[in-house]
Design an enzyme around this catalytic site. Structure first.
Site, PDB file in Angstrom:
ATOM      1  N   THR A  25       0.847  -1.202   0.000  1.00 35.52           N
ATOM      2  CA  THR A  25       0.000   0.000   0.000  1.00 35.52           C
ATOM      3  C   THR A  25       0.879   1.247   0.000  1.00 35.52           C
ATOM      4  O   THR A  25       1.788   1.375   0.812  1.00 35.52           O
ATOM      5  CB  THR A  25      -0.938  -0.047   1.224  1.00 35.52           C
ATOM      6  N   GLN A  97      -4.331  -6.956  -6.704  1.00 38.19           N
ATOM      7  CA  GLN A  97      -4.871  -7.563  -5.496  1.00 38.19           C
ATOM      8  C   GLN A  97      -6.279  -7.027  -5.205  1.00 38.19           C
ATOM      9  O   GLN A  97      -6.473  -5.826  -4.989  1.00 38.19           O
ATOM     10  CB  GLN A  97      -3.950  -7.287  -4.301  1.00 38.19           C
ATOM     11  N   HIS A 178      -7.360 -10.905  -1.877  1.00 39.04           N
ATOM     12  CA  HIS A 178      -6.789 -10.538  -0.572  1.00 39.04           C
ATOM     13  C   HIS A 178      -7.684 -11.139   0.524  1.00 39.04           C
ATOM     14  O   HIS A 178      -8.752 -10.611   0.818  1.00 39.04           O
ATOM     15  CB  HIS A 178      -6.727  -9.017  -0.452  1.00 39.04           C
ATOM     16  N   ASN A 181      -4.707 -10.374   6.537  1.00 35.21           N
ATOM     17  CA  ASN A 181      -4.512  -9.116   7.263  1.00 35.21           C
ATOM     18  C   ASN A 181      -5.750  -8.456   7.864  1.00 35.21           C
ATOM     19  O   ASN A 181      -5.817  -7.232   7.991  1.00 35.21           O
ATOM     20  CB  ASN A 181      -3.773  -8.121   6.355  1.00 35.21           C
ATOM     21  N   TYR A 183      -8.845  -8.104   6.808  1.00 36.66           N
ATOM     22  CA  TYR A 183      -9.856  -7.437   5.979  1.00 36.66           C
ATOM     23  C   TYR A 183     -11.077  -8.351   5.819  1.00 36.66           C
ATOM     24  O   TYR A 183     -11.173  -9.379   6.485  1.00 36.66           O
ATOM     25  CB  TYR A 183      -9.225  -6.977   4.663  1.00 36.66           C
ATOM     26  N   ARG A 230      -4.156 -14.662  -1.101  1.00 36.92           N
ATOM     27  CA  ARG A 230      -3.220 -14.405  -0.004  1.00 36.92           C
ATOM     28  C   ARG A 230      -3.921 -14.621   1.340  1.00 36.92           C
ATOM     29  O   ARG A 230      -5.019 -14.098   1.556  1.00 36.92           O
ATOM     30  CB  ARG A 230      -2.722 -12.957  -0.075  1.00 36.92           C
ATOM     31  N   ASN A 238      -4.727  -5.614  12.094  1.00 38.17           N
ATOM     32  CA  ASN A 238      -6.109  -5.124  12.064  1.00 38.17           C
ATOM     33  C   ASN A 238      -7.035  -5.903  12.998  1.00 38.17           C
ATOM     34  O   ASN A 238      -8.182  -6.148  12.682  1.00 38.17           O
ATOM     35  CB  ASN A 238      -6.643  -5.120  10.626  1.00 38.17           C
ATOM     36  N   GLY A 328       8.623  -7.518   0.311  1.00 34.71           N
ATOM     37  CA  GLY A 328       7.886  -6.264   0.402  1.00 34.71           C
ATOM     38  C   GLY A 328       8.817  -5.064   0.446  1.00 34.71           C
ATOM     39  O   GLY A 328       9.255  -4.561  -0.588  1.00 34.71           O
TER      40      GLY A 328
HETATM   41  C1  8OZ Z   1      -0.435  -1.110   5.119  1.00 30.96           C
HETATM   42  C2  8OZ Z   1      -1.230   0.030   5.193  1.00 30.96           C
HETATM   43  C3  8OZ Z   1      -2.516  -0.036   4.727  1.00 30.96           C
HETATM   44  C4  8OZ Z   1      -3.020  -1.209   4.195  1.00 30.96           C
HETATM   45  C5  8OZ Z   1      -2.458  -4.933   4.152  1.00 30.96           C
HETATM   46  C6  8OZ Z   1      -3.515  -3.572   2.459  1.00 30.96           C
HETATM   47  O1  8OZ Z   1      -1.926  -4.984   5.260  1.00 30.96           O
HETATM   48  C7  8OZ Z   1      -2.756  -3.610   3.544  1.00 30.96           C
HETATM   49  C8  8OZ Z   1      -2.230  -2.347   4.130  1.00 30.96           C
HETATM   50  C9  8OZ Z   1      -0.929  -2.290   4.609  1.00 30.96           C
HETATM   51  O2  8OZ Z   1      -2.768  -5.953   3.526  1.00 30.96           O
END
Ligand code: 8OZ
Length: 375
Positions: A25, A97, A178, A181, A183, A230, A238, A328
């Site tokens: 990102t 992604q 995705h 993480n 989401y 992924r 998060n 990364g």
């Molecule tokens: C860092 C900042 C904002 C989003 C992820 C899409 O962790 C992100 C993300 C990473 O998968």
């Protein structure tokens, strides 16, 4: 014995080496539209076997941060077309992604200023990043989400399908779903964020239903051989939490094995942090995860990520523990990372202050080895 520098096939994707640019990102797409400089950024890195774009929203509802790109409006797709053309011109292979943030969002980023959506109305202890009208950026607590009605889920699956089609039409070689993480898809998977009592909550099978439906829709639309995914079995990113990650993700990869995916991309440990991070009562066993996938007939390439360097990546590929290694932060600072790995360095050091937001500095001005020799 394969080396990092040998070509390999991942489904329909022909990769010139086993080094992958991880999704990163960068918050440089105001109004969710990738700028021309983003084409330069990815093309500079086209010597990677595979480029995975930064996470890209499949819908306005899927947006959770300022200035991240999308795949749901014509101007966004025109911006991506510039990127895919530039990367292909430079001889690279690129997937995008597909991202829905779920509860990791803020009312100010949502359609009509509404609440972000989630499996359950449980607020994440997490921050998002906002930019105010005067251009200053700041971190903000994520907003209280509302639980999705079961009747809304087919619309979200359709958004993934539409975005996958739009991505291929914009010239991408494929997509990565995705599901990591913390989401939306990961929120459904994990018991800490999913307390639903319908067909999408409760048992592991039910919590994996959204993931399965998204994979089915995307692979039907563009072909499994152009689709990767992924996952991040133990990340706390998060506010993702589950106390049975091994059982959960062993099940998830068995579901994935039903599709002839291009690859499965696994973040080992805490995203961007400790590789031995643990959730539940025992250390996560990634070898068991891979065996579960293979035993169920999974044929996709196995991609690993998180804190690898040249030596550990080389060993991992040579020993067959993985087919592909994603890097990364090293790719932010080293556009010619493949060449630098081949030569054993030196490596530019990434500047954290320019990771998120800003302009060309820290984005397209890191020197290659050749630039450095000429200077
Ligand atoms: C860092 C900042 C904002 C989003 C992820 C899409 O962790 C992100 C993300 C990473 O998968």
């Amino acid at each position: 014995m394969p080396t990092l520098f040998d070509p390999v096939k991942a489904g329909a994707l022909s990769l010139s080496n086993r080094i992958v640019m991880a999704p990163l990102t960068r918050n440089r797409s105001p109004n969710a539209v990738p700028k021309p400089v983003t084409a330069t950024y990815y093309a500079q890195r086209a010597s990677a076997g595979l480029l995975i774009t930064e996470a890209t929203a499949i819908s306005h509802q899927g947006q959770g941060y300022a200035d991240v790109p999308g795949l749901y409006a014509p101007e966004q797709l025109e911006g991506w077309r510039r990127v895919t053309d530039a990367v292909h011109e430079a001889g690279g292979c690129i997937v995008t992604q597909l991202w829905h943030v779920g509860r990791i969002s803020h009312t100010s980023l949502q359609p009509g200023g509404g609440a972000p959506v989630a499996p359950s109305a449980i607020r994440a202890k997490a921050k998002t990043y906002l930019v105010s009208s005067d251009g200053t950026g700041s971190f903000a607590d994520t907003s209280e989400p509302r639980a999705l009605g079961i009747d809304e889920i087919p619309g979200i699956v359709a958004d993934y399908r539409r975005a996958a089609r739009a991505a291929v039409d914009a010239g991408f070689d494929g997509v990565e779903i995705h599901a990591a993480n913390g989401y939306l898809i990961d929120q459904f998977l994990r018991a800490g964020s999913n307390v639903r009592t319908d067909a999408y909550g409760g048992t592991i099978e039910n919590r994996a239903r959204l993931l399965q439906e998204v994979v089915a829709a995307v692979t039907e639309e563009i072909g499994a051989q152009r689709t990767g995914i992924r996952i991040s079995p133990v990340t706390p990113a998060n506010d993702a939490a589950d106390d049975q990650p091994q059982a959960l993700f062993d099940y998830v990869v068995r579901v994935l094995a039903r599709y002839e995916l291009a690859y499965v991309h696994v973040i080992e440990g805490a995203t961007g942090g400790a590789r031995d991070h643990q959730q539940g009562d025992r250390p996560f066993d990634y070898a068991v995860l891979r065996e579960a996938y293979a035993a169920a007939g999974g044929k996709g390439a196995w991609m690993v990520n998180n804190g690898y360097d040249g030596a550990t990546a080389e060993e991992t590929v040579a020993s067959g523990k993985a087919d592909l290694v994603a890097f990364g932060k090293p790719f932010i600072a080293n556009p010619d990372l493949v060449e630098r790995l081949r030569e054993g360095g030196p490596f530019n050091v990434p500047d954290k202050t320019t990771f998120y937001g800003g302009g060309e500095h820290g984005y397209v001005d890191y020197p290659t080895l050749e630039d450095a020799r000429r200077a």
